[in-house]
Design a protein around this motif. Structure first.
Motif, PDB file in Angstrom:
ATOM      1  N   LEU A  29      -0.451  -4.352  50.378  1.00 57.56           N
ATOM      2  CA  LEU A  29       0.547  -4.782  49.410  1.00 57.56           C
ATOM      3  C   LEU A  29      -0.595  -4.435  48.389  1.00 57.56           C
ATOM      4  O   LEU A  29       0.083  -4.169  46.557  1.00 57.56           O
ATOM      5  CB  LEU A  29       1.387  -5.725  49.549  1.00 57.56           C
ATOM      6  N   ALA A  30      -1.677  -5.315  47.835  1.00 59.15           N
ATOM      7  CA  ALA A  30      -1.824  -5.498  46.539  1.00 59.15           C
ATOM      8  C   ALA A  30      -2.527  -4.365  46.179  1.00 59.15           C
ATOM      9  O   ALA A  30      -2.940  -3.786  44.716  1.00 59.15           O
ATOM     10  CB  ALA A  30      -3.394  -6.379  46.844  1.00 59.15           C
ATOM     11  N   VAL A  50       7.948  -2.666  58.356  1.00 56.78           N
ATOM     12  CA  VAL A  50       7.459  -4.337  59.052  1.00 56.78           C
ATOM     13  C   VAL A  50       6.809  -4.760  57.801  1.00 56.78           C
ATOM     14  O   VAL A  50       5.481  -4.396  57.479  1.00 56.78           O
ATOM     15  CB  VAL A  50       6.922  -4.174  60.502  1.00 56.78           C
ATOM     16  N   ALA A  51       7.250  -5.507  57.017  1.00 60.53           N
ATOM     17  CA  ALA A  51       6.167  -6.430  56.159  1.00 60.53           C
ATOM     18  C   ALA A  51       5.651  -7.521  55.897  1.00 60.53           C
ATOM     19  O   ALA A  51       6.804  -8.390  56.459  1.00 60.53           O
ATOM     20  CB  ALA A  51       7.759  -6.664  55.042  1.00 60.53           C
ATOM     21  N   LEU A  52       4.963  -7.838  56.107  1.00 59.34           N
ATOM     22  CA  LEU A  52       3.804  -8.934  56.325  1.00 59.34           C
ATOM     23  C   LEU A  52       3.183  -9.288  54.891  1.00 59.34           C
ATOM     24  O   LEU A  52       1.699  -8.724  54.407  1.00 59.34           O
ATOM     25  CB  LEU A  52       2.657  -9.191  57.637  1.00 59.34           C
ATOM     26  N   TRP A  96       0.451  -6.762  53.929  1.00 53.05           N
ATOM     27  CA  TRP A  96       0.289  -5.915  54.430  1.00 53.05           C
ATOM     28  C   TRP A  96       1.540  -4.576  54.924  1.00 53.05           C
ATOM     29  O   TRP A  96       2.716  -5.443  55.467  1.00 53.05           O
ATOM     30  CB  TRP A  96      -0.207  -5.716  55.980  1.00 53.05           C
ATOM     31  N   LEU A  97       1.755  -3.647  55.190  1.00 55.01           N
ATOM     32  CA  LEU A  97       3.354  -2.959  55.560  1.00 55.01           C
ATOM     33  C   LEU A  97       3.163  -1.902  55.608  1.00 55.01           C
ATOM     34  O   LEU A  97       2.224  -1.037  56.332  1.00 55.01           O
ATOM     35  CB  LEU A  97       3.713  -2.416  54.589  1.00 55.01           C
ATOM     36  N   GLU A 134       0.061 -17.364  64.018  1.00 58.81           N
ATOM     37  CA  GLU A 134       0.855 -16.351  64.467  1.00 58.81           C
ATOM     38  C   GLU A 134       0.825 -15.419  63.200  1.00 58.81           C
ATOM     39  O   GLU A 134       0.580 -13.934  63.785  1.00 58.81           O
ATOM     40  CB  GLU A 134       3.137 -17.039  64.223  1.00 58.81           C
ATOM     41  N   GLU A 135       0.713 -15.742  62.064  1.00 62.12           N
ATOM     42  CA  GLU A 135       0.007 -14.264  61.297  1.00 62.12           C
ATOM     43  C   GLU A 135      -0.898 -13.871  62.102  1.00 62.12           C
ATOM     44  O   GLU A 135      -1.117 -12.838  61.882  1.00 62.12           O
ATOM     45  CB  GLU A 135      -0.685 -15.666  59.826  1.00 62.12           C
ATOM     46  N   GLN A 136      -2.274 -14.514  62.296  1.00 61.75           N
ATOM     47  CA  GLN A 136      -3.482 -13.496  62.147  1.00 61.75           C
ATOM     48  C   GLN A 136      -2.941 -13.051  63.953  1.00 61.75           C
ATOM     49  O   GLN A 136      -3.684 -11.979  63.461  1.00 61.75           O
ATOM     50  CB  GLN A 136      -4.658 -14.898  63.059  1.00 61.75           C
TER      51      GLN A 136
END
Length: 231
Positions: A29-30, A50-52, A96-97, A134-136
């Protein structure tokens, strides 16, 4: 209604080079810069997203209501969901997407099973909040998909789809955890649900709309029907 039909078209609209794979892409996303296109004023995608995300500022509109795009950290959209994006007040932030076209799932069980993942119908204000651990877990899967997109051969589809399935199974667990940890808030939602039912059936006024449906009640409670059902 404007339509973003392909992964390649989406890449162009956010100022990215051609995707490594025509039907699936993992996007940092950056690195996104939205082009000044009229398409953002009302559009549908032909693919799953799916967007994180972190620190994403802006407004995304579903239907007639705006939602804060920085609420939550993990959100999902399915093909053909109407969206509106306010480019005047948006910062892509970090994250991230994952986007993948339904055609990528053809001849695979996930093509039918994906409809069982109710969170693709959750609105942005019902996004999933994650712990660092969870994110990892999700980042590891996303990076596996990104790496596999660089090796397109007869095994690519099967390997990436297995990773997508893993990526979707994790949120099933995480949403159950979120429902438990937000038990008090969900209790208030259920109280409101019961009150709406009581008001409806105890009111002497004529009810031209007939029986209440999950869709009717969810609209009155300002949540999505799938989220209400999962409570």
């Amino acid at each position: 209604m404007n339509t973003i039909r392909s992964i390649s078209q989406f890449h162009k609209l956010v100022s990215l080079p051609e995707p490594l794979h025509p039907l699936v892409s993992v996007i940092d996303l950056a690195k996104i810069t939205y082009t000044q296109s009229e398409i953002w004023k009302g559009f549908v995608n032909r693919f799953y997203c799916v967007a994180l995300k972190h620190d994403v500022k802006g407004k995304l509109k579903y239907g007639h209501q705006y939602y804060d795009y920085d609420k939550g950290i993990l959100s999902f959209t399915a093909p053909n969901q109407v969206q509106y994006l306010d480019l005047q007040n948006i910062e892509c932030g970090n994250g991230w997407l994952l986007i993948f076209h339904p055609d990528f799932l053809l001849r695979h069980n996930l093509a039918n099973a994906i409809h069982q993942y109710g969170f693709f119908s959750y609105t942005v204000n019902e996004a999933l909040h994650l712990s660092a651990e969870e994110e990892q877990d999700l980042l590891m899967v996303l990076h596996n998909i990104e790496r596999e997109c660089k090796h397109i051969d007869k095994h690519t589809q099967e390997i990436i789809i297995s990773q997508i399935e893993l990526l979707l199974n994790y949120p099933q667990r995480f949403y159950e955890r979120q429902f438990i940890t937000r038990k008090n808030n969900n209790h208030h939602l259920l109280e409101k649900f019961e009150q709406l039912l009581n008001d409806h059936y105890n009111s002497p006024a004529e009810k031209p709309q007939g029986l209440l449906t999950v869709q009717n009640i969810a609209g009155l409670m300002n949540i999505s029907p799938n989220y209400l059902s999962d409570l």
